[in-house]
Design a protein around this motif. Structure first.
Motif, PDB file in Angstrom:
ATOM      1  N   ALA A 214       0.834  -1.211   0.000  1.00  0.00           N
ATOM      2  CA  ALA A 214       0.000   0.000   0.000  1.00  0.00           C
ATOM      3  C   ALA A 214       0.866   1.258   0.000  1.00  0.00           C
ATOM      4  N   GLU A 215       1.921   1.248   0.796  1.00  0.00           N
ATOM      5  CA  GLU A 215       2.835   2.401   0.847  1.00  0.00           C
ATOM      6  C   GLU A 215       3.557   2.580  -0.478  1.00  0.00           C
ATOM      7  N   ASP A 216       4.045   1.474  -1.038  1.00  0.00           N
ATOM      8  CA  ASP A 216       4.817   1.544  -2.278  1.00  0.00           C
ATOM      9  C   ASP A 216       3.978   1.992  -3.463  1.00  0.00           C
ATOM     10  N   VAL A 217       2.781   1.442  -3.594  1.00  0.00           N
ATOM     11  CA  VAL A 217       1.976   1.766  -4.767  1.00  0.00           C
ATOM     12  C   VAL A 217       1.540   3.235  -4.731  1.00  0.00           C
ATOM     13  N   GLU A 218       1.320   3.779  -3.543  1.00  0.00           N
ATOM     14  CA  GLU A 218       0.984   5.192  -3.442  1.00  0.00           C
ATOM     15  C   GLU A 218       2.182   6.052  -3.849  1.00  0.00           C
ATOM     16  N   CYS A 219       3.386   5.685  -3.402  1.00  0.00           N
ATOM     17  CA  CYS A 219       4.594   6.414  -3.813  1.00  0.00           C
ATOM     18  C   CYS A 219       4.782   6.333  -5.325  1.00  0.00           C
ATOM     19  N   PHE A 220       4.550   5.149  -5.869  1.00  0.00           N
ATOM     20  CA  PHE A 220       4.699   4.936  -7.307  1.00  0.00           C
ATOM     21  C   PHE A 220       3.730   5.816  -8.095  1.00  0.00           C
ATOM     22  N   LEU A 221       2.465   5.780  -7.723  1.00  0.00           N
ATOM     23  CA  LEU A 221       1.450   6.555  -8.441  1.00  0.00           C
ATOM     24  C   LEU A 221       1.678   8.054  -8.300  1.00  0.00           C
ATOM     25  N   GLN A 222       2.086   8.487  -7.114  1.00  0.00           N
ATOM     26  CA  GLN A 222       2.299   9.915  -6.898  1.00  0.00           C
ATOM     27  C   GLN A 222       3.487  10.429  -7.714  1.00  0.00           C
ATOM     28  N   ALA A 223       4.558   9.614  -7.781  1.00  0.00           N
ATOM     29  CA  ALA A 223       5.722  10.010  -8.571  1.00  0.00           C
ATOM     30  C   ALA A 223       5.365  10.117 -10.052  1.00  0.00           C
ATOM     31  N   ARG A 224       4.606   9.108 -10.547  1.00  0.00           N
ATOM     32  CA  ARG A 224       4.220   9.135 -11.963  1.00  0.00           C
ATOM     33  C   ARG A 224       3.247  10.277 -12.257  1.00  0.00           C
ATOM     34  N   ALA A 225       2.378  10.581 -11.297  1.00  0.00           N
ATOM     35  CA  ALA A 225       1.422  11.679 -11.489  1.00  0.00           C
ATOM     36  C   ALA A 225       2.137  12.998 -11.722  1.00  0.00           C
ATOM     37  N   GLU A 226       3.298  13.180 -11.098  1.00  0.00           N
ATOM     38  CA  GLU A 226       4.079  14.400 -11.289  1.00  0.00           C
ATOM     39  C   GLU A 226       4.809  14.394 -12.630  1.00  0.00           C
TER      40      GLU A 226
END
Length: 378
Positions: A214-226
């Motif tokens: 859960a922590e990793d996928v949120e970091c992944f999505l947030q980085a890609r969103a930027e």
């Protein structure tokens, strides 16, 4: 004075961005490099077959969902990134397939596509310890794109803001950024003694892996969103499990229990220490499509344009020799780091023999899926 304050603020923004880029370097477990008999380049036909199975759906998603006029309104360079690219040849196949679909969409809208009008920049990204030398030596000679390498973990920022038009990742984001700390802690209820994965472990261990996911996928999505432009697409092929089944019924559990039993046999022979097995865990998490859907909705930056189950390749899973060689190509770096290079041949010889002894019905009874996810930046 105003100019000085502006410069100072920009400098602070740059420093904060640099911290964002480096804060999640993650554990690096690259696929086996080179072009030898144990290399990923020569032992990744299963992943290739999954990518081939996804091609028609990916083509359709790009043709239907990608707005090239909007994305290229201020630029004639189309920027594409493959995350977890490894060393080829699968990354080159995926790149070529997707770029051909983009060109088709470009043509279908009446635009003239030539080297002078539309150019492609492809970024191949993986951990710094990936064999980039092998990757670039293997680049197709007739490629119609500019190639660059971007080292680093995809759980942090890798690219400037709003710079990428399409992200792609295949058989990559089920790797976690790290093993959950409590799993290797002897004093934790989640200590995973005697096991090398969460699939057939205690509830505490499973919850630790779920929390890390859960922590990793949120970091992944947030980085890609930027990093992605608005309206840009992300295309992922992910190995997972069907919704609602116990993790212990996953096909991967058969594989990891077999590998675990081989390691314990080597403990009994005095080849590896029990302590090293106790502290060894594979940093992977097999999500269901519904689980990922919940994470995407919670993040809120992307819409789900497509989520489809892919056909599993025939025969590859139940072939003992192919299974052993594929597992070794993916796991060799991880195992070498923990147990040393000298035990690998014996370990995988043993794995191969044990796999052959398993009834095919036992192997094929495990539940597994590969699924395609296409996201669009809101």
């Amino acid at each position: 004075m105003q100019n000085l304050r502006t410069y100072t603020n920009r400098l602070k923004d740059t420093e904060m961005a640099a911290k964002d880029i480096s804060k999640l370097s993650g554990e690096a477990h690259p696929m086996t490099g080179g072009d030898g008999p144990n290399s990923y380049a020569n032992n990744s036909t299963y992943q290739k077959e999954v990518a081939v199975a996804a091609k028609e759906l990916v083509d359709r998603a790009i043709v239907e969902k990608l707005d090239v006029k909007f994305l290229l309104s201020s630029s004639t360079t189309f920027q594409f990134a493959d995350l977890g690219c490894s060393i080829g040849p699968n990354t080159f196949l995926s790149v070529e397939n997707i770029l051909q679909a983009v060109k088709f969409k470009y043509h279908s809208q009446g635009w003239r596509c030539s080297d002078q009008i539309l150019e492609f920049q492809v970024f191949f990204s993986d951990h710094t310890s990936n064999d980039f030398n092998m990757l670039f030596k293997s680049l197709p000679k007739n490629r119609q794109y500019y190639a660059a390498g971007v080292p680093g973990s995809f759980y942090g920022r890798l690219f400037p803001k709003a710079s990428i038009h399409i992200f792609h990742a295949s058989y990559a984001i089920h790797w976690l950024s790290r093993v959950p700390k409590e799993v290797a802690d002897r004093n934790s209820p989640a200590w995973n003694k005697g096991r090398i994965h969460y699939l057939n472990s205690t509830d505490e261990v499973k919850r630790a892996f779920e929390a890390q996911y859960a922590e990793d996928v949120e970091c992944f999505l947030q980085a890609r969103a930027e990093e992605i432009v608005r309206g840009g697409l992300m295309v992922f092929i992910i190995p997972g499990i069907p919704h609602g089944i116990p993790h212990s019924d996953a096909l991967a559990n058969v594989t990891y229990q077999l590998l675990e039993s081989c390691l314990m046999d080597m403990v009994r022979k005095g080849i590896v220490s029990e302590e090293k097995v106790d502290s060894f865990n594979i940093p992977m998490y097999y999500m269901s499509p519904q689980e990922l859907e919940g994470s995407i909705e919670q993040n809120g930056c992307f819409s789900i344009e497509m989520m489809e189950i892919l056909a599993l390749p025939n025969g590859t899973v139940s072939n003992a020799l192919v299974s052993a060689s594929h597992i070794r190509a993916a796991m060799e770096g991880l195992l070498k780091q923990q147990f040393g290079d000298e035990v690998l041949d014996e370990l995988f010889d043993l794995y191969h023999k044990k796999f052959e002894e398993q009834h095919s019905s036992t192997i094929e009874a495990g539940k597994a899926i590969n699924f395609l996810v296409v996201l669009k930046r809101n």
